[in-house]
Design an enzyme around this catalytic site. Sequence first.
Site, short mmCIF file in Angstrom:
data_model
loop_
_atom_site.label_atom_id
_atom_site.label_comp_id
_atom_site.label_asym_id
_atom_site.label_seq_id
_atom_site.Cartn_x
_atom_site.Cartn_y
_atom_site.Cartn_z
N ASP A 1 92.38 51.46 105.02
CA ASP A 1 90.99 51.85 104.86
C ASP A 1 90.10 50.74 105.40
O ASP A 1 90.13 49.62 104.88
CB ASP A 1 90.69 52.12 103.38
CG ASP A 1 89.40 52.85 103.14
OD1 ASP A 1 88.47 52.72 103.96
OD2 ASP A 1 89.30 53.55 102.12
N ARG B 1 86.71 51.03 105.76
CA ARG B 1 85.30 51.31 105.44
C ARG B 1 84.61 50.11 104.81
O ARG B 1 85.23 49.31 104.12
CB ARG B 1 85.19 52.52 104.51
CG ARG B 1 85.57 53.81 105.20
CD ARG B 1 85.55 54.98 104.27
NE ARG B 1 86.66 54.91 103.33
CZ ARG B 1 86.98 55.87 102.48
NH1 ARG B 1 86.24 56.97 102.44
NH2 ARG B 1 88.01 55.75 101.68
#
Length: 188
Positions: free
Chosen positions: A121, A123
């Site tokens: 991930d 983000r």
Amino acid sequence: MDIKISEIANLPTRFGIFKIQSFKEGEKEHLCIFKGDLTGDVNVRIHSECITGDTLSSLKCDCGEQLNFALKYIQENTGLVIYLRQEGRGIGLLNKVNAYALQDDGLDTIEANLKLGFKEDERKYDIVNFILKHYKISSLNLMTNNPLKMKGLGLDVELKQRIPIKIQSNDFNKDYLKIKEEKMGHLA
């Protein structure tokens, strides 16, 4: 942070009439969709862009359904959706499609990202605190199944409760949802 903020406009949707405002952070333009009074314990969904799920109604993920859940919930209960422009868990659309191709060859969503040289991930949520301060939100009820959003955002606000997002799996996303639960700790 050098952030440009748009005016507030009306946004009529199939879920109801909302207000919309854009926040430009560098090259990324994020959206806030909201309804009602944003004081007290505000219902908030922090949603990362997913063109395939949100726009094309892909059955490979649950993103579009999560966004629809949040918009329906806010229509009925008031609150805010923060729509962050960070496609494919932050790896971008081109790499997301490459990850899809790897998934077609048998890798799961995390294995595909890792094979492409990314973390599971990528983000970032730095803009979220800025947006919450802009709306003077000091406590919230977070719509999420992702425990990292509850712990790892570094929010400067009080998290009152988690609002679970209930999505029915299908033949195309059941393994994806299982991986999110087993490898990423997502809650039901």
